[in-house]
Scaffold this motif. Structure first.
Motif, PDB file in Angstrom:
ATOM      1  N   LEU A  37       0.837  -1.192   0.000  1.00 36.00           N
ATOM      2  CA  LEU A  37       0.000   0.000   0.000  1.00 36.00           C
ATOM      3  C   LEU A  37       0.875   1.247   0.000  1.00 36.00           C
ATOM      4  O   LEU A  37       1.874   1.304   0.708  1.00 36.00           O
ATOM      5  CB  LEU A  37      -0.917  -0.021   1.223  1.00 36.00           C
ATOM      6  N   TYR A  38       0.522   2.225  -0.780  1.00 38.84           N
ATOM      7  CA  TYR A  38       1.164   3.530  -0.913  1.00 38.84           C
ATOM      8  C   TYR A  38       2.500   3.498  -1.660  1.00 38.84           C
ATOM      9  O   TYR A  38       3.007   4.542  -2.023  1.00 38.84           O
ATOM     10  CB  TYR A  38       1.391   4.223   0.440  1.00 38.84           C
ATOM     11  N   TYR A  52      -1.057  -4.413   1.044  1.00 36.27           N
ATOM     12  CA  TYR A  52      -0.707  -4.680   2.438  1.00 36.27           C
ATOM     13  C   TYR A  52       0.174  -3.562   2.970  1.00 36.27           C
ATOM     14  O   TYR A  52       0.845  -2.851   2.218  1.00 36.27           O
ATOM     15  CB  TYR A  52      -0.019  -6.039   2.580  1.00 36.27           C
ATOM     16  N   LEU A  53       0.136  -3.406   4.287  1.00 31.84           N
ATOM     17  CA  LEU A  53       0.888  -2.369   4.970  1.00 31.84           C
ATOM     18  C   LEU A  53       1.318  -2.907   6.320  1.00 31.84           C
ATOM     19  O   LEU A  53       0.491  -3.459   7.055  1.00 31.84           O
ATOM     20  CB  LEU A  53      -0.001  -1.130   5.156  1.00 31.84           C
ATOM     21  N   ASP A  54       2.608  -2.762   6.651  1.00 28.85           N
ATOM     22  CA  ASP A  54       3.048  -3.184   7.978  1.00 28.85           C
ATOM     23  C   ASP A  54       2.718  -2.094   8.983  1.00 28.85           C
ATOM     24  O   ASP A  54       2.848  -0.913   8.715  1.00 28.85           O
ATOM     25  CB  ASP A  54       4.528  -3.553   7.993  1.00 28.85           C
ATOM     26  N   LEU A  55       2.229  -2.537  10.134  1.00 29.44           N
ATOM     27  CA  LEU A  55       1.817  -1.635  11.197  1.00 29.44           C
ATOM     28  C   LEU A  55       2.912  -1.588  12.257  1.00 29.44           C
ATOM     29  O   LEU A  55       3.832  -2.415  12.265  1.00 29.44           O
ATOM     30  CB  LEU A  55       0.490  -2.110  11.805  1.00 29.44           C
ATOM     31  N   ASP A  56       2.799  -0.676  13.170  1.00 27.11           N
ATOM     32  CA  ASP A  56       3.829  -0.452  14.172  1.00 27.11           C
ATOM     33  C   ASP A  56       3.580  -1.288  15.423  1.00 27.11           C
ATOM     34  O   ASP A  56       3.037  -0.804  16.408  1.00 27.11           O
ATOM     35  CB  ASP A  56       3.873   1.034  14.530  1.00 27.11           C
ATOM     36  N   GLY A  57       3.947  -2.570  15.359  1.00 23.26           N
ATOM     37  CA  GLY A  57       3.841  -3.416  16.534  1.00 23.26           C
ATOM     38  C   GLY A  57       2.448  -3.924  16.809  1.00 23.26           C
ATOM     39  O   GLY A  57       1.547  -3.835  15.984  1.00 23.26           O
ATOM     40  N   GLY A  58       2.278  -4.479  18.003  1.00 27.91           N
ATOM     41  CA  GLY A  58       1.001  -5.051  18.390  1.00 27.91           C
ATOM     42  C   GLY A  58       0.910  -6.514  18.011  1.00 27.91           C
ATOM     43  O   GLY A  58       1.824  -7.095  17.428  1.00 27.91           O
ATOM     44  N   ASP A  59      -0.224  -7.120  18.360  1.00 37.18           N
ATOM     45  CA  ASP A  59      -0.462  -8.533  18.046  1.00 37.18           C
ATOM     46  C   ASP A  59      -0.784  -8.748  16.573  1.00 37.18           C
ATOM     47  O   ASP A  59      -0.660  -9.861  16.071  1.00 37.18           O
ATOM     48  CB  ASP A  59      -1.630  -9.070  18.882  1.00 37.18           C
ATOM     49  N   PHE A  60      -1.228  -7.709  15.909  1.00 37.85           N
ATOM     50  CA  PHE A  60      -1.625  -7.794  14.502  1.00 37.85           C
ATOM     51  C   PHE A  60      -0.832  -6.737  13.737  1.00 37.85           C
ATOM     52  O   PHE A  60      -1.196  -5.569  13.690  1.00 37.85           O
ATOM     53  CB  PHE A  60      -3.141  -7.599  14.353  1.00 37.85           C
ATOM     54  N   GLY A  61       0.284  -7.150  13.171  1.00 33.86           N
ATOM     55  CA  GLY A  61       1.242  -6.230  12.578  1.00 33.86           C
ATOM     56  C   GLY A  61       1.044  -5.918  11.110  1.00 33.86           C
ATOM     57  O   GLY A  61       1.860  -5.214  10.520  1.00 33.86           O
ATOM     58  N   TRP A  62      -0.030  -6.426  10.504  1.00 38.08           N
ATOM     59  CA  TRP A  62      -0.243  -6.211   9.071  1.00 38.08           C
ATOM     60  C   TRP A  62      -1.690  -5.857   8.770  1.00 38.08           C
ATOM     61  O   TRP A  62      -2.605  -6.472   9.309  1.00 38.08           O
ATOM     62  CB  TRP A  62       0.129  -7.459   8.276  1.00 38.08           C
ATOM     63  N   ARG A  63      -1.863  -4.892   7.914  1.00 32.55           N
ATOM     64  CA  ARG A  63      -3.181  -4.571   7.367  1.00 32.55           C
ATOM     65  C   ARG A  63      -3.200  -5.044   5.923  1.00 32.55           C
ATOM     66  O   ARG A  63      -2.265  -4.772   5.156  1.00 32.55           O
ATOM     67  CB  ARG A  63      -3.424  -3.063   7.413  1.00 32.55           C
ATOM     68  N   VAL A  64      -4.234  -5.767   5.561  1.00 36.76           N
ATOM     69  CA  VAL A  64      -4.420  -6.248   4.190  1.00 36.76           C
ATOM     70  C   VAL A  64      -5.766  -5.743   3.692  1.00 36.76           C
ATOM     71  O   VAL A  64      -6.786  -5.933   4.349  1.00 36.76           O
ATOM     72  CB  VAL A  64      -4.355  -7.794   4.113  1.00 36.76           C
ATOM     73  N   ASP A  65      -5.740  -5.079   2.548  1.00 37.80           N
ATOM     74  CA  ASP A  65      -6.955  -4.595   1.904  1.00 37.80           C
ATOM     75  C   ASP A  65      -7.179  -5.386   0.632  1.00 37.80           C
ATOM     76  O   ASP A  65      -6.233  -5.610  -0.134  1.00 37.80           O
ATOM     77  CB  ASP A  65      -6.838  -3.106   1.556  1.00 37.80           C
ATOM     78  N   MET A  66      -8.395  -5.820   0.422  1.00 37.74           N
ATOM     79  CA  MET A  66      -8.765  -6.549  -0.792  1.00 37.74           C
ATOM     80  C   MET A  66      -9.945  -5.833  -1.428  1.00 37.74           C
ATOM     81  O   MET A  66     -10.920  -5.522  -0.745  1.00 37.74           O
ATOM     82  CB  MET A  66      -9.154  -7.991  -0.483  1.00 37.74           C
ATOM     83  N   GLY A  67      -9.833  -5.592  -2.705  1.00 42.30           N
ATOM     84  CA  GLY A  67     -10.914  -4.950  -3.424  1.00 42.30           C
ATOM     85  C   GLY A  67     -11.122  -5.614  -4.765  1.00 42.30           C
ATOM     86  O   GLY A  67     -10.181  -6.160  -5.347  1.00 42.30           O
ATOM     87  N   GLY A  68     -12.333  -5.565  -5.242  1.00 40.73           N
ATOM     88  CA  GLY A  68     -12.641  -6.176  -6.522  1.00 40.73           C
ATOM     89  C   GLY A  68     -13.441  -5.233  -7.395  1.00 40.73           C
ATOM     90  O   GLY A  68     -14.113  -4.327  -6.890  1.00 40.73           O
ATOM     91  N   ASP A  69     -13.352  -5.446  -8.693  1.00 42.39           N
ATOM     92  CA  ASP A  69     -14.151  -4.631  -9.605  1.00 42.39           C
ATOM     93  C   ASP A  69     -15.613  -5.071  -9.535  1.00 42.39           C
ATOM     94  O   ASP A  69     -15.976  -5.915  -8.720  1.00 42.39           O
ATOM     95  CB  ASP A  69     -13.583  -4.668 -11.028  1.00 42.39           C
ATOM     96  N   ASP A  70     -16.435  -4.510 -10.389  1.00 44.42           N
ATOM     97  CA  ASP A  70     -17.878  -4.777 -10.332  1.00 44.42           C
ATOM     98  C   ASP A  70     -18.257  -6.218 -10.638  1.00 44.42           C
ATOM     99  O   ASP A  70     -19.377  -6.631 -10.346  1.00 44.42           O
ATOM    100  CB  ASP A  70     -18.621  -3.845 -11.291  1.00 44.42           C
ATOM    101  N   THR A  71     -17.346  -7.008 -11.192  1.00 42.72           N
ATOM    102  CA  THR A  71     -17.657  -8.399 -11.508  1.00 42.72           C
ATOM    103  C   THR A  71     -17.484  -9.313 -10.301  1.00 42.72           C
ATOM    104  O   THR A  71     -17.923 -10.456 -10.322  1.00 42.72           O
ATOM    105  CB  THR A  71     -16.772  -8.918 -12.662  1.00 42.72           C
ATOM    106  N   VAL A  72     -16.833  -8.817  -9.242  1.00 44.86           N
ATOM    107  CA  VAL A  72     -16.544  -9.623  -8.051  1.00 44.86           C
ATOM    108  C   VAL A  72     -17.554  -9.270  -6.968  1.00 44.86           C
ATOM    109  O   VAL A  72     -17.609  -8.137  -6.511  1.00 44.86           O
ATOM    110  CB  VAL A  72     -15.106  -9.372  -7.559  1.00 44.86           C
ATOM    111  N   THR A  73     -18.343 -10.255  -6.551  1.00 45.42           N
ATOM    112  CA  THR A  73     -19.379  -9.986  -5.547  1.00 45.42           C
ATOM    113  C   THR A  73     -19.311 -10.909  -4.335  1.00 45.42           C
ATOM    114  O   THR A  73     -19.912 -10.609  -3.311  1.00 45.42           O
ATOM    115  CB  THR A  73     -20.776 -10.116  -6.173  1.00 45.42           C
ATOM    116  N   ASP A  74     -18.649 -12.018  -4.412  1.00 42.83           N
ATOM    117  CA  ASP A  74     -18.599 -12.998  -3.314  1.00 42.83           C
ATOM    118  C   ASP A  74     -17.177 -13.470  -3.116  1.00 42.83           C
ATOM    119  O   ASP A  74     -16.365 -13.372  -4.018  1.00 42.83           O
ATOM    120  CB  ASP A  74     -19.467 -14.217  -3.641  1.00 42.83           C
ATOM    121  N   PRO A  75     -16.857 -14.030  -1.998  1.00 42.67           N
ATOM    122  CA  PRO A  75     -17.661 -14.171  -0.785  1.00 42.67           C
ATOM    123  C   PRO A  75     -17.619 -12.893   0.048  1.00 42.67           C
ATOM    124  O   PRO A  75     -16.916 -11.944  -0.290  1.00 42.67           O
ATOM    125  CB  PRO A  75     -16.977 -15.321  -0.059  1.00 42.67           C
ATOM    126  N   GLY A  76     -18.344 -12.923   1.150  1.00 44.07           N
ATOM    127  CA  GLY A  76     -18.386 -11.779   2.045  1.00 44.07           C
ATOM    128  C   GLY A  76     -17.089 -11.619   2.824  1.00 44.07           C
ATOM    129  O   GLY A  76     -16.181 -12.447   2.757  1.00 44.07           O
TER     130      GLY A  76
END
Length: 131
Positions: A37-38, A52-76
């Motif tokens: 990311l960025y 994806y982006l690494d975060l500054d410490g903690g138990d969860f050190g990564w943010r992952v973003d997933m996006g799809g175009d208009d043809t992608v609708t599932d799963p939730g």
């Protein structure tokens, strides 16, 4: 158009993450783009984008973003988080609409609400309290 954001306790290999996204969203792997990311120019238009982006410490050190175009609708979002947890053995943290303190933890074996430390959250670190 689908757009999900997860916190992970560790980041899978980028290539494996792309292959997983192709399988989860049932798209051609050539239509999946994975990048930091960025810092990533994004490449050609993708059916599914994973950043994806690494975060500054903690138990969860990564943010992952997933996006799809208009043809992608599932799963939730929760089903996608569960698929990642089972495939990679990661813990996935999702926000709830209820409060800043309570989050949804999804692992290969469970899906439950957990509390995060609000003082750590103020510092943008995601630390479970054990409650």
């Amino acid at each position: 158009m689908l757009s999900y954001s997860f916190l992970l306790d560790r980041l899978p290999d980028a290539g494996e993450l792309g292959r997983a996204a192709a399988e989860i969203f049932k798209v051609n792997p050539a239509g999946v783009h994975v990048g930091r990311l960025y810092e990533d120019a994004g490449g050609p238009p993708a059916t599914v984008s994973v950043t994806y982006l690494d975060l500054d410490g903690g138990d969860f050190g990564w943010r992952v973003d997933m996006g799809g175009d208009d043809t992608v609708t599932d799963p939730g979002e929760a089903a996608t988080a569960g698929a990642l947890a089972r495939r990679f053995g990661v813990r996935v943290l999702l926000p709830t609409n209820d409060s800043d303190e309570w989050w949804r933890l999804i692992t290969a074996d469970e899906d439950r609400l957990v509390a995060v430390d609000l003082d750590e959250l103020d510092e943008d670190r995601y630390v479970l309290t054990g409650a």
